[in-house]
Design an enzyme around this catalytic site. Structure first.
Site, PDB file in Angstrom:
ATOM      1  CG  HIS A  46      -1.773   1.222   1.331  1.00 51.31           C
ATOM      2  ND1 HIS A  46      -2.724   1.540   0.385  1.00 51.31           N
ATOM      3  CD2 HIS A  46      -1.818   2.213   2.258  1.00 51.31           C
ATOM      4  CE1 HIS A  46      -3.327   2.659   0.732  1.00 51.31           C
ATOM      5  NE2 HIS A  46      -2.793   3.091   1.869  1.00 51.31           N
ATOM      6  N   GLY A  84       2.807   5.097   4.155  1.00 52.15           N
ATOM      7  CA  GLY A  84       2.265   5.794   5.323  1.00 52.15           C
ATOM      8  C   GLY A  84       0.818   5.406   5.535  1.00 52.15           C
ATOM      9  CG  ASN A  85      -0.695   5.158   9.450  1.00 47.21           C
ATOM     10  OD1 ASN A  85      -0.349   4.000   9.224  1.00 47.21           O
ATOM     11  ND2 ASN A  85      -0.429   5.776  10.593  1.00 47.21           N
ATOM     12  CB  SER A  86      -5.495   5.175   4.979  1.00 49.72           C
ATOM     13  OG  SER A  86      -6.469   5.636   4.079  1.00 49.72           O
ATOM     14  N   GLY A  87      -4.710   8.420   4.403  1.00 48.20           N
ATOM     15  CA  GLY A  87      -5.102   9.791   4.688  1.00 48.20           C
ATOM     16  C   GLY A  87      -3.960  10.714   5.060  1.00 48.20           C
ATOM     17  CB  VAL A  88      -0.403  10.154   5.901  1.00 50.92           C
ATOM     18  CG1 VAL A  88       0.328   9.547   4.699  1.00 50.92           C
ATOM     19  CG2 VAL A  88       0.548  10.914   6.797  1.00 50.92           C
ATOM     20  N   GLY A  89      -1.616  11.722   3.084  1.00 52.06           N
ATOM     21  CA  GLY A  89      -1.314  12.627   1.977  1.00 52.06           C
ATOM     22  C   GLY A  89      -0.356  12.076   0.939  1.00 52.06           C
ATOM     23  CE  LYS A  90      -0.325   5.965   1.285  1.00 46.42           C
ATOM     24  NZ  LYS A  90      -1.237   6.306   2.398  1.00 46.42           N
ATOM     25  CB  SER A  91      -2.852  10.173  -3.579  1.00 40.61           C
ATOM     26  OG  SER A  91      -2.966   8.773  -3.434  1.00 40.61           O
ATOM     27  CG  ASP A  99      -4.969   2.645  -3.265  1.00 41.76           C
ATOM     28  OD1 ASP A  99      -4.909   3.122  -2.110  1.00 41.76           O
ATOM     29  OD2 ASP A  99      -5.705   1.702  -3.572  1.00 41.76           O
ATOM     30  CD  GLU A 151      -9.365   7.045  -3.673  1.00 46.28           C
ATOM     31  OE1 GLU A 151     -10.242   7.370  -2.857  1.00 46.28           O
ATOM     32  OE2 GLU A 151      -8.688   6.001  -3.586  1.00 46.28           O
ATOM     33  NE  ARG A 207      16.396  19.117  15.006  1.00 50.05           N
ATOM     34  CZ  ARG A 207      16.361  20.194  15.806  1.00 50.05           C
ATOM     35  NH1 ARG A 207      16.234  20.031  17.112  1.00 50.05           N
ATOM     36  NH2 ARG A 207      16.470  21.400  15.298  1.00 50.05           N
TER      37      ARG A 207
END
EC number: 2.7.11.-
Length: 319
Positions: free
Chosen positions: A141, A156-163, A180, A205, A246
């Protein structure tokens, strides 16, 4: 992992193969190994370790030797070569195909091909195709983009802004491979390759917009079918309590099919331009591969500064 490949798929991918016999059997015959047999000893009648389940490739040496055999011996040899498990016969360099081979292949319903390619080159092309088709596979994923020619897998987790981040990278001139879901396979001991499933090819998407066709909107230069995964970017929601790297001293990797791929964690926070950060991460990784490491340069400068200060302190103490 694909357990077997139809001979018909091989014909589509290697256009130099011309069907001579058994066209109706192309979809029935299966190839379950990328190894190719060059039946040299078999032509002499030695079949103790004959790999009957492999593609049988005959070049100049095999064909010229078979021409020296008398008809009866040649017939016996090719009858033993042609088994129900044999996927196909291929004769390279456009050489004449022995009639005994065609007759034996017809009896066992085995396709026979001719190719004008040199034997070694043809063997390499077929092996590469089969290695990819029969390689171990799994789905991850995430989003796969090519940045400055380097494959970067964003997870990353769903909704984190990958797309959304990938879309920004495409707008900046980079190329989308998959959104996706990324299908990954192992090409060799040190290389993993990612590609998009057929149903998702060139599509993204975007929440609030829906499905977009990247090639239609940005052109053919904005997409690519597959790429080697050389770097992984893990997007994480910003955690004030987390201890983020850092200076870049702590290099981490993620294992994909026993291949260790470098991974960088990028915290997501309002106001951070993720596309530029990922772009710079890719350039920095490439610089490290070329021998320049900014974190080591910083450490060297710091060591020199401490050394200089120590010498000054020693000089002042002597006074």
């Amino acid at each position: 992992m694909v357990e077997a490949v139809k001979v018909s798929e091989l014909v589509k991918d290697v256009p130099s193969l011309k069907i001579i016999e058994g066209k109706e059997y192309l979809s029935q015959k299966l190839i379950d190994t990328s190894d190719i047999s060059r039946p040299g000893l078999e032509l002499t009648g030695y079949f103790d370790f004959y790999p009957k389940n492999r593609i049988q490739l005959l070049g100049r040496t095999e064909i010229s030797y078979s021409a020296r055999l008398d008809h009866d011996l040649r017939e016996r040899v090719f009858n033993k070569m042609a088994t129900p498990e044999t996927p196909c016969f291929i004769v390279s360099r456009g050489l004449p195909i022995p009639s005994e081979m065609l007759e034996a292949a017809e009896k066992e319903k085995i396709p026979v091909f001719s190719s004008n390619m040199a034997t070694t080159h043809l063997s390499s092309v077929i092996t590469q195709f089969l290695d990819e088709k029969l390689a171990p596979r799994k789905s991850i994923h995430g989003v796969l983009v090519e940045i400055y020619g380097m494959g970067v897998l964003i997870i990353g987790n769903s909704g984190v802004g990958k797309s959304e981040t990938a879309l920004d990278l495409v707008k900046r001139g980079h190329r989308l491979i998959a959104d996706d879901r990324v299908d990954v396979y192992q090409k060799d001991d040190k290389t993993v390759v990612g590609e998009a499933p057929k149903i998702l090819k060139h599509l993204m998407e975007i929440r609030g917009i829906g499905i977009i066709d990247v090639m239609n909107l940005f052109g053919a230069g904005a997409v690519k079918d597959s790429t080697e995964i050389q770097l992984i970017i893990c997007l994480q929601n910003w955690d004030p309590k987390a201890n983020y790297d850092r200076l870049g001293f702590n290099e981490k990797t993620r294992e994909i099919f026993e291949v260790d791929v470098p991974q960088v964690t990028v915290p997501v926070k309002v106001g951070r331009n993720l596309a530029i950060i990922i772009e710079v991460a890719a350039m920095n990784f490439r610089a490290k591969k070329m021998g320049y490491d900014a974190s080591q340069k910083f450490e060297q400068n710091l060591t020199e500064l401490i050394s200089d200060n120590s010498k000054k302190d020693e000089g002042e103490s002597k006074k």
